[in-house]
Scaffold this active site. Structure first.
Site, short mmCIF file in Angstrom:
data_model
loop_
_atom_site.label_atom_id
_atom_site.label_comp_id
_atom_site.label_asym_id
_atom_site.label_seq_id
_atom_site.Cartn_x
_atom_site.Cartn_y
_atom_site.Cartn_z
N THR A 97 3.34 -0.31 14.99
CA THR A 97 2.22 0.48 14.51
C THR A 97 2.58 1.96 14.44
OG1 THR A 97 -0.12 0.97 14.81
CG2 THR A 97 1.21 0.83 16.80
N ALA B 227 5.76 10.01 10.00
CA ALA B 227 6.54 9.65 11.18
C ALA B 227 7.67 8.69 10.86
CB ALA B 227 5.63 9.05 12.24
N MET C 100 -5.76 8.60 10.60
CA MET C 100 -6.54 9.10 9.46
C MET C 100 -7.49 10.22 9.88
SD MET C 100 -7.38 5.33 7.84
CE MET C 100 -7.89 4.73 9.46
N LYS D 151 -4.26 3.05 -1.12
CA LYS D 151 -5.56 3.68 -0.92
C LYS D 151 -5.35 5.02 -0.23
CE LYS D 151 -7.62 0.34 1.40
NZ LYS D 151 -6.69 -0.79 1.39
N ASP E 55 0.82 -1.20 0.00
CA ASP E 55 0.00 0.00 0.00
C ASP E 55 0.86 1.25 0.00
OD1 ASP E 55 0.73 0.62 2.68
OD2 ASP E 55 -0.86 -0.66 3.46
#
Length: 465
Positions: free
Chosen positions: A333, A414, A385, A272, A250
């Site tokens: 994450t 980041a 988001m 996306k 992605d």
């Protein structure tokens, strides 16, 4: 990449060395590791060159360089103490399409010699383009300690059976899977220990078994690529990326991470962005199924962690429904990466005893969240988001009890060289003059821990200058 890396066939290579001092001796010693024929031309020769010239490969001519010395040569190293001679040989070589290297003069080098880790037939060559020789030497020392000295046995073993495997297994994929199983397993251990008879027997038995098996369905590996910095990849993620047949990735996967994917793997972009999907999620799910059923090893490479706002669960449900084997490899994450690189601890005894990850992705211009549960002191909020809905997030948190002066941070890109951190308060961030220039991917961190940013900030992104 200013220099294109390649390996020349030296079995019929004709090499000229102009100069015969200690610098030339180092090049001569290196070339003598190959079967090349070598001519050395110089009015005098140091003891090292005279000793090396005793090899049948070497012809030593003790006189000044003549233009005809370059005739019928494929490569020339120039290592004299005369700048005029060095320039002349360089110009002549370029005119005659002879590869030329003027030692310690990068602008006059058509090629450069790399730093080499030699475990023949396994040879690793590295280069810094002449700009960081000390760093290169450091990396070579690291590799020398990591690579087993007897890895050359595996190279010779592979050469011995290469043709037999090629004749027995008809497809490139089948051969690669077979070799990977061999090199990762007990057969390689036998080879490295010098037990070649046992290794040969085990190898032939494994090859016969591989030839009788039908092509099996492939697997899918859902791999977290982390927040952007390639150094934050897990070892397992890197190993699978380098074994993949197909990589589905992605837009949050950085170019530096993609560079670590196996070179001949098929890379399929399915990025996306808001209101701009290269492929709908359902098509991405089916793509992975289709590629796995072709027998491919598929790596679904996702920014951050697959199971934290990465739709990993949806993708796995599709794989299960269609009977495709899978594994999940967690990644760092984005919240952890952004907080760490921005100097904002997500928890702190004096500021926050809990942390909540939430999505700020808008649907019908609303964010359907439990705002009363989010609007608490001594808690850190991280919104994924959420840049488009920043004003709604701030207003809702204030409306449900958070102080308007609660610190907030926007962290863009980041952990990468493009990272930006902007801090303000819930009541001032929307109108901050720099907010409008922030671009996705940007995470939002809310809570008093943000006040620690100026004190704990350690990461300095690369300058645009």
């Amino acid at each position: 990449m200013d220099y294109f890396p390649l390996f020349l066939d030296a079995r019929q290579l004709r090499c000229l060395v102009v100069g015969a001092g200690e610098v030339a001796a180092r090049k001569l010693e290196l070339i003598l590791k190959t079967p090349a024929t070598i001519t050395v031309v110089a009015p005098w020769a140091c003891d090292t060159v005279k000793r090396l010239a005793q090899s049948d490969q070497v012809t030593l001519i003790e006189r000044v360089f003549e233009d005809t010395d370059l005739d019928h040569k494929d490569m020339v190293f120039v290592a004299t103490d005369s700048g005029e001679v060095n320039q002349h040989v360089h110009d002549l070589a370029r005119a005659q399409n002879v590869l030329v290297n003027v030692v310690d003069n990068t602008p006059l080098c058509q090629f450069i010699t790399p730093s080499i880790v030699d475990r023949s037939p396994i040879v690793i060559a590295m280069s810094s383009g002449g700009v960081a020789p000390v760093l290169l030497r450091y990396l070579r020392q690291k590799l020398e300690t990591v690579l087993p000295t007897n890895i050359s046995r595996l190279g010779n073993f592979s050469e011995k059976f290469r043709e037999k495997v090629k004749q027995t297994l008809s497809t490139v994929t089948a051969r690669r899977y077979f070799w990977e199983d061999v090199l990762d397993g007990d057969i390689a251990e036998l080879v490295e220990k010098g037990q070649e008879d046992k290794a040969d027997t085990a190898f032939l038995k494994a090859l016969e078994a591989a030839a009788q098996e039908k092509k099996e369905q492939g697997s899918v590996y859902l791999v977290g690529a982390g927040p952007g910095d390639a150094d934050l990849l897990t070892f397992r993620a890197l190993r699978l990326m380098q074994k993949a047949d197909v990589v589905v990735y992605d837009r949050l996967v950085s170019p530096e991470i993609l560079e670590l994917v196996r070179r001949d793997a098929e890379k399929i972009y399915v990025g996306k962005a808001k209101s701009n999907h290269t492929l709908p999620q359902e098509d991405i799910n089916q793509l992975m199924v289709d590629e796995a059923k072709k027998g491919n090893r598929v790596v679904r490479l996702k920014g951050g962690d697959p199971y934290i706002f990465g739709r990993g669960g949806e993708e796995i449900e599709t794989l299960i429904s269609q009977g495709v084997e899978f594994q999940v490899v967690p990644g760092v994450t984005a919240a952890n990466g952004a907080a760490s690189y921005a100097g904002i601890p997500l928890t702190h005894r004096d500021h926050a005893q809990s942390v909540v990850f939430a999505t700020g992705h808008l649907k019908n211009n609303t964010i359907d969240l439990n705002w009363p549960a989010l609007a608490h002191d001594n808690q850190t909020l991280v919104f994924y988001m959420g840049l488009t809905g920043l004003s709604i997030i701030c207003n809702k948190l204030i409306e449900h009890g958070l102080s308007p002066t609660t610190p907030i941070a926007l962290v863009q890109s980041a952990t990468t060289e493009n990272q930006r951190v902007l801090t303000a308060t819930l009541e001032t961030i929307v109108e901050h003059p720099e907010t409008a220039s922030m671009k996705p991917p940007t995470l939002i961190i809310v809570g008093s821990v943000v006040s620690l940013h100026s004190k704990l900030d350690w990461f300095t992104p690369a300058s645009d200058d």
